[in-house]
Design an enzyme around this catalytic site. Sequence first.
Site, PDB file in Angstrom:
ATOM      1  N   HIS A 227      -3.975   2.429 -11.652  1.00  0.00           N
ATOM      2  CA  HIS A 227      -5.086   2.959 -12.446  1.00  0.00           C
ATOM      3  C   HIS A 227      -4.521   3.514 -13.743  1.00  0.00           C
ATOM      4  O   HIS A 227      -3.310   3.716 -13.873  1.00  0.00           O
ATOM      5  CB  HIS A 227      -5.857   4.043 -11.687  1.00  0.00           C
ATOM      6  CG  HIS A 227      -5.027   5.256 -11.334  1.00  0.00           C
ATOM      7  ND1 HIS A 227      -4.633   6.197 -12.259  1.00  0.00           N
ATOM      8  CD2 HIS A 227      -4.511   5.660 -10.145  1.00  0.00           C
ATOM      9  CE1 HIS A 227      -3.910   7.141 -11.670  1.00  0.00           C
ATOM     10  NE2 HIS A 227      -3.819   6.837 -10.380  1.00  0.00           N
ATOM     11  N   ASP A 351      -0.691   5.699  10.247  1.00  0.00           N
ATOM     12  CA  ASP A 351       0.672   6.000  10.702  1.00  0.00           C
ATOM     13  C   ASP A 351       0.818   7.489  11.035  1.00  0.00           C
ATOM     14  O   ASP A 351       0.623   8.349  10.162  1.00  0.00           O
ATOM     15  CB  ASP A 351       1.673   5.606   9.613  1.00  0.00           C
ATOM     16  CG  ASP A 351       3.091   5.532  10.129  1.00  0.00           C
ATOM     17  OD1 ASP A 351       3.654   6.605  10.457  1.00  0.00           O
ATOM     18  OD2 ASP A 351       3.616   4.428  10.216  1.00  0.00           O
ATOM     19  N   SER A 366      -0.139   7.061  -5.949  1.00  0.00           N
ATOM     20  CA  SER A 366      -0.843   5.985  -6.663  1.00  0.00           C
ATOM     21  C   SER A 366       0.150   4.919  -7.099  1.00  0.00           C
ATOM     22  O   SER A 366       1.155   5.214  -7.741  1.00  0.00           O
ATOM     23  CB  SER A 366      -1.563   6.541  -7.897  1.00  0.00           C
ATOM     24  OG  SER A 366      -2.612   7.390  -7.540  1.00  0.00           O
TER      25      SER A 366
END
Length: 414
Positions: A227, A351, A366
């Site tokens: 992003h 997980d 990110s």
Amino acid sequence: MIKKLSKFIFALSAVMDLALTAMTFYSKYALPDQFYVSKGQSLQLDPKYWVEAVSTSSSRSGTSQVDASENATYSMELRLFGMIPVKQVQVNVVDQSEVVVCGTPFGIKMFTDGVLVIGASDVICNGNSVNPAENAGIKVGDVIVKMNGAKVYTNEDVGKIVEGSEGKSVSVTYQRNGQTLYTDLYPALSDDGQGYKAGIWVRDSTAGIGTMTFYDPSAKVFGGLGHAICDVDTGKIMPLSSGDIVGVTITGVKKGEAGSPGELKGGFVESQQLGELSLNGETGVYGMIENPALIQGTALPVAFKQEVKAGKAQIVTTLDGQNAEKFEVMIEKVNYDDNNPTKNMVVKITDPQLLSKTGGIVQGMSGSPIIQDGKLIGAVTHVFVNDPTKGYGIFAENMLSSAKNVEFSETNAA
């Protein structure tokens, strides 16, 4: 009895027609107008859409798949249940790309192209509150690129021109929503004795930590974040002038909770100069790697968006030091909509180890690569604030397309 049965059949038929119309309409706008496939690969869409791709070429009449042996472009028709026309799409046959999948942290030091207006503050002049920038039509989120014909790069550049104006008109060139605009600004003499002021706050740089998604050795181009880097005050994409990326060592994790996003904590390793930034765009940050020997990762093919499916997957991210690890996740939803290029899938962390350390997805993750069936399918982009175990992911295909543009521009510049 027969009359009642006829009414029932008519009503049922009307409901079915309405349902088919709704499904056709949904598929038309939910599916993109363009797809990529590799040589010899067929175009197969997610079964949830109940749509088949049928060739419109006379030489391929009656086939529902593209099976090209060379690079080409085909037109195909998407049909609901293989019968009801939905729309025409373009299918591009290309070589499947392979990149080094990273998952390692990197530091970003970025300078803007011009200065970003992040706030306004009235000036007290002769006992009255005035705002010269507001009077000139300048708003928060605008990017000032020139003043009196001279490029401005820093806060100091703006300050010197405003202070030296002695209240005379300052011509301003600025950008808003992709448009270049012009105005005249008349600085006001502040009663506080600090000279002339424009009545705005501006920002010229930023720094932070993200995760590198991939590196293309053939082009020496990297992609990360998934992003854009946006200003924290305005939410606007920061216009890139120049920037560097350096190594980062992760030293700790602030665990995320509902309503309170966590974050990776780390420090820049200034001795590890990795490369330069070339693009800060909607799908991530991209640039050129100068020291390939410092890049860690595994070479994998890049999946096309239609290959991504709901089910088990893995993300690669770094929670300690500089060594990336794999963690189990679940792809809960896949969205082909081109209008949301960074929110193509919903990812749920499953997980136990990752959940115990981070609570799910945290800031700094990110760009963490997502792997499914031995291919890079995308990267983590956002966390759900009220449920940190979930977040959005972007298709790797979208990031690779942006990286190709960087490669093209750098080649032309050379």
